[in-house]
Design an enzyme around this catalytic site. Sequence first.
Site, PDB file in Angstrom:
ATOM      1  N   ASP A  19      -8.757   2.946  -3.598  1.00 39.46           N
ATOM      2  CA  ASP A  19      -8.177   3.518  -2.379  1.00 39.46           C
ATOM      3  C   ASP A  19      -8.133   5.043  -2.396  1.00 39.46           C
ATOM      4  O   ASP A  19      -7.825   5.661  -3.406  1.00 39.46           O
ATOM      5  CB  ASP A  19      -6.762   3.003  -2.146  1.00 39.46           C
ATOM      6  CG  ASP A  19      -6.187   3.572  -0.850  1.00 39.46           C
ATOM      7  OD1 ASP A  19      -6.890   3.525   0.163  1.00 39.46           O
ATOM      8  OD2 ASP A  19      -5.058   4.090  -0.869  1.00 39.46           O
ATOM      9  N   HIS A  25       1.573   5.115  -2.149  1.00 41.04           N
ATOM     10  CA  HIS A  25       1.145   6.109  -3.140  1.00 41.04           C
ATOM     11  C   HIS A  25       2.403   6.720  -3.748  1.00 41.04           C
ATOM     12  O   HIS A  25       3.181   7.359  -3.042  1.00 41.04           O
ATOM     13  CB  HIS A  25       0.286   7.185  -2.465  1.00 41.04           C
ATOM     14  CG  HIS A  25      -0.977   6.637  -1.872  1.00 41.04           C
ATOM     15  ND1 HIS A  25      -2.147   6.509  -2.588  1.00 41.04           N
ATOM     16  CD2 HIS A  25      -1.242   6.143  -0.647  1.00 41.04           C
ATOM     17  CE1 HIS A  25      -3.093   5.971  -1.825  1.00 41.04           C
ATOM     18  NE2 HIS A  25      -2.571   5.748  -0.631  1.00 41.04           N
ATOM     19  N   LEU A  26       2.592   6.491  -5.042  1.00 43.03           N
ATOM     20  CA  LEU A  26       3.809   6.996  -5.693  1.00 43.03           C
ATOM     21  C   LEU A  26       3.545   8.296  -6.457  1.00 43.03           C
ATOM     22  O   LEU A  26       4.476   8.916  -6.958  1.00 43.03           O
ATOM     23  CB  LEU A  26       4.413   5.926  -6.606  1.00 43.03           C
ATOM     24  CG  LEU A  26       4.889   4.657  -5.870  1.00 43.03           C
ATOM     25  CD1 LEU A  26       5.523   3.669  -6.833  1.00 43.03           C
ATOM     26  CD2 LEU A  26       5.843   4.987  -4.730  1.00 43.03           C
ATOM     27  N   HIS A  73       3.379  14.127   0.601  1.00 39.10           N
ATOM     28  CA  HIS A  73       2.837  15.436   0.219  1.00 39.10           C
ATOM     29  C   HIS A  73       3.950  16.472   0.293  1.00 39.10           C
ATOM     30  O   HIS A  73       4.813  16.399   1.164  1.00 39.10           O
ATOM     31  CB  HIS A  73       1.699  15.862   1.155  1.00 39.10           C
ATOM     32  CG  HIS A  73       0.459  15.054   0.984  1.00 39.10           C
ATOM     33  ND1 HIS A  73      -0.324  15.115  -0.146  1.00 39.10           N
ATOM     34  CD2 HIS A  73      -0.114  14.133   1.782  1.00 39.10           C
ATOM     35  CE1 HIS A  73      -1.339  14.282  -0.025  1.00 39.10           C
ATOM     36  NE2 HIS A  73      -1.238  13.661   1.131  1.00 39.10           N
ATOM     37  N   HIS A 113     -10.833   0.631   0.730  1.00 38.31           N
ATOM     38  CA  HIS A 113     -10.684   1.713   1.710  1.00 38.31           C
ATOM     39  C   HIS A 113     -12.062   1.867   2.346  1.00 38.31           C
ATOM     40  O   HIS A 113     -13.030   2.182   1.651  1.00 38.31           O
ATOM     41  CB  HIS A 113     -10.249   2.983   0.961  1.00 38.31           C
ATOM     42  CG  HIS A 113     -10.369   4.256   1.737  1.00 38.31           C
ATOM     43  ND1 HIS A 113      -9.271   5.011   2.061  1.00 38.31           N
ATOM     44  CD2 HIS A 113     -11.429   4.922   2.244  1.00 38.31           C
ATOM     45  CE1 HIS A 113      -9.665   6.088   2.746  1.00 38.31           C
ATOM     46  NE2 HIS A 113     -10.974   6.061   2.859  1.00 38.31           N
ATOM     47  N   HIS A 117       0.838  -1.204   0.000  1.00 35.23           N
ATOM     48  CA  HIS A 117       0.000   0.000   0.000  1.00 35.23           C
ATOM     49  C   HIS A 117       0.870   1.250   0.000  1.00 35.23           C
ATOM     50  O   HIS A 117       1.209   1.794   1.044  1.00 35.23           O
ATOM     51  CB  HIS A 117      -0.918  -0.014   1.231  1.00 35.23           C
ATOM     52  CG  HIS A 117      -2.000   1.026   1.183  1.00 35.23           C
ATOM     53  ND1 HIS A 117      -3.237   0.846   1.761  1.00 35.23           N
ATOM     54  CD2 HIS A 117      -2.045   2.260   0.626  1.00 35.23           C
ATOM     55  CE1 HIS A 117      -3.983   1.912   1.566  1.00 35.23           C
ATOM     56  NE2 HIS A 117      -3.283   2.790   0.884  1.00 35.23           N
ATOM     57  N   ASP A 124       0.811   2.596   3.800  1.00 37.17           N
ATOM     58  CA  ASP A 124      -0.001   3.679   3.226  1.00 37.17           C
ATOM     59  C   ASP A 124       0.865   4.926   3.022  1.00 37.17           C
ATOM     60  O   ASP A 124       0.445   6.043   3.323  1.00 37.17           O
ATOM     61  CB  ASP A 124      -1.220   3.973   4.111  1.00 37.17           C
ATOM     62  CG  ASP A 124      -2.225   4.914   3.437  1.00 37.17           C
ATOM     63  OD1 ASP A 124      -2.047   5.222   2.235  1.00 37.17           O
ATOM     64  OD2 ASP A 124      -3.181   5.335   4.116  1.00 37.17           O
ATOM     65  N   HIS A 149      -5.624  -0.552   5.641  1.00 34.82           N
ATOM     66  CA  HIS A 149      -5.419   0.307   6.823  1.00 34.82           C
ATOM     67  C   HIS A 149      -6.551   0.296   7.854  1.00 34.82           C
ATOM     68  O   HIS A 149      -7.226   1.293   8.061  1.00 34.82           O
ATOM     69  CB  HIS A 149      -5.078   1.743   6.414  1.00 34.82           C
ATOM     70  CG  HIS A 149      -5.899   2.337   5.302  1.00 34.82           C
ATOM     71  ND1 HIS A 149      -7.261   2.277   5.252  1.00 34.82           N
ATOM     72  CD2 HIS A 149      -5.507   3.013   4.204  1.00 34.82           C
ATOM     73  CE1 HIS A 149      -7.677   2.896   4.162  1.00 34.82           C
ATOM     74  NE2 HIS A 149      -6.647   3.341   3.514  1.00 34.82           N
TER      75      HIS A 149
HETATM   76 ZN   LIG Z   1      -6.993   4.463   1.950  1.00 36.66          ZN
END
Ligand SMILES: [Zn+2]
Lengths: 318, 431
Positions: free
Chosen positions: B154, B64-65, B311, B181, B62, B307, B234
Amino acid sequence: MSAAPTSFLGKDLLALEPLTAEQIRLILDTAEPLKEISERQIKKVPTLRGKTVVNLFFEASTRTRISFEFAEKRMSADTVSIAASGSSVQKGETLVDTARNLEAMRIDMVVIRHASSGAARFLAERIESSVINAGDGKHEHPTQGLLDLLTIRDHRGTIEGLKVCICGDVLHSRVARSNIHGLKRLGAEVGVCGPLTLMPADVDALGVRWFNRIEAAIEWADVLNVLRLQLERMKGGFIPSLREYNRVFGVTRARVEAKQGDLLILHPGPMNRGVEIDSDVADGPHSVILQQVTNGVAVRMAVLYLLAGGPAPEGGDA
Amino acid sequence: MSRVLIRGGRVVDPSQGMDAVADVLIADGRVARVGEGIDAPEGTETVDASGLVVAPGLIDVHVHLREPGGEHKETIATGARAAAAGGFTAVVAMPNTDPPIDSIALVGYVKAAGLRAGGARVFPSGCITLGQKGEQLTEIGELVSAGAVCVTDDGRPVMNAGLLRMALEYAQSFDLPVAVHEEELTLSRGGTMNEGIIATRLGLTGIPNAAEDVMIARDLMLAELTGGRLHIQHVATRTGVELIRAAKAKGVRVTAEGSPHHFTLTDEAVEWYNTNAKMNPPLRSAADRDAVRAGVADGTLDVIATDHAPHHYDEKEQAFEDAPNGIVGLETAVGLAYTELVATGLIDLPTLVERMSCAPARSMNLDRIGLGSLRPGSAGDVTILDPMAEWTVDPARFVSLSKNTPFGGRKLRCRAVRTLIGGQTAWQYNA
Ligand SMILES: [Zn+2]
């Protein structure tokens, strides 16, 4: 905080929650004689001459803004008021940029109203100037809380031991939070009244009792602080209708007259007459709503004065 | 023929029930032998692992790229390298990019960029619904053929129960996990942190536990109804953990994740308006945190997943309600898991490897290509850990493009000191 405390209150006034009873009493005691200035022919003292105050209103609030402006002008401060509409804020300037610009302009004090909880603290942590929170989201509105305290104290002589019930939309109300913290700190018993849909989670953990019936709240209380019901709460599904709200939770003449003993009624305004409060109550003998407005100017003068470095109390252990 | 011999480490590989001091020989990218006193022929690179733990490569299902669309936060290349620096040899990239990964072309793009990245292996996931709008299923079979290892919306729940039922049924043709999610949007409505006394004091709108719980309950029922493979992302609530535990006992095909921040922190971390503690699902109460720990310990939460949600600092430098959700997690995960779970005696080291390598591999079918194991013939992905290492989290040293973490300054134990992918050192710690 980025700067060392400059007064007995510290650098900023962001909330009543962290203030001691002594600090709150100092503000109220300082405001008391300042009320007289507004009665004078020439309503001006030189206390803040040469100081620059910026009123930064990211959210419309004519009443609070005007009250601050009067307070600043009566203390002879140089003031600038910036409303969000038409300012660079609307063009995507962030709060950080605003803070940097204020810092670069060497402002002495900033009064900020913002729709986001914590915005005043955010600004205060990034600039050396004193920051006064004029309402941040659903968090606090400390000067409103202070003017409510002053008004109650004017009429009852003391806060300690009083039973004060805050009625209505406590969930979304920054006025309610400031009132709860201030009242409790000065020794009042505090209740809240309204449907559970308008009560924050774990409100009892703030040390207040909940009334599900307005009749019981009125019977219990020495003082009612009736909050404004935002009319959009109905669309949000928090209450079934305004009509029902008035029927079940409205402060009506019949309910007030049914009470044994004294009752003081406050409202932070602007009122929805016929919703949370009926006109004959708002204009009636129990109401001190217009004195709240007068006291608002005095309390704000006191806060400006004290943050600008006004004296600590005799023997104060600041 | 390229050879690497990792000598004298404590080899911890729950996939073959192994926990012993041994050597691991990798030849041509695959594990050739595991055992004592392996002799290496001339030209073999040797790695001294004495005093260290040799584990099958860690896998984060899990992350985020942010590519495409959010390259100022992270790219597939920076994310893959940050993963390797955190000890991960493989990651599953979430599809909530801009545009969302809902087509065969976009899955192919992520896969190709991952191959070029030079870090952890990057496995794409695809959206459940077109544009993550929750209205129409994507061409799931096509996404699988392009390399997607699961489908997920997600960042958002699938609010339409009938549609999720279809996804769980349809995905069975490909034995594909459907990752969810869990958030009932009419209950969370605009909330920015856990509902409770902290939110009340801060004047922030709270998200009740029930927003997550009712969706977990619903989706467990749909998994039971369909027989599909549900993967719950998550998990942050005590009731959520209980519901999953009960469903597993009934034989429902469900896997679930616990995240390091949810088993480490509570909503007290939000005070005063700390945007680096803002995430979704939010940090909750101590009882919830403890339930997530217990869930990871007993395997109700099979997988530790970060996760990882990078940012740009500008975006977190805002009033709390205006800041985006999420924290980076790749480079703190091993340290947090070891410090909070192993050093406290809640789980042992083999269980940590199970939760961070073997189980993640199985949950996304990556065991079928030899990941999550050091058995001969498996992929040659190895993470070497130093469990005695003590270090302090310094976000400035993160390989990730973003630094948004609530753990800056926190003292941790255990870190990855070398990450090998297909027998090649992808990352090595230099003190
Ligand atoms: Zn999520």
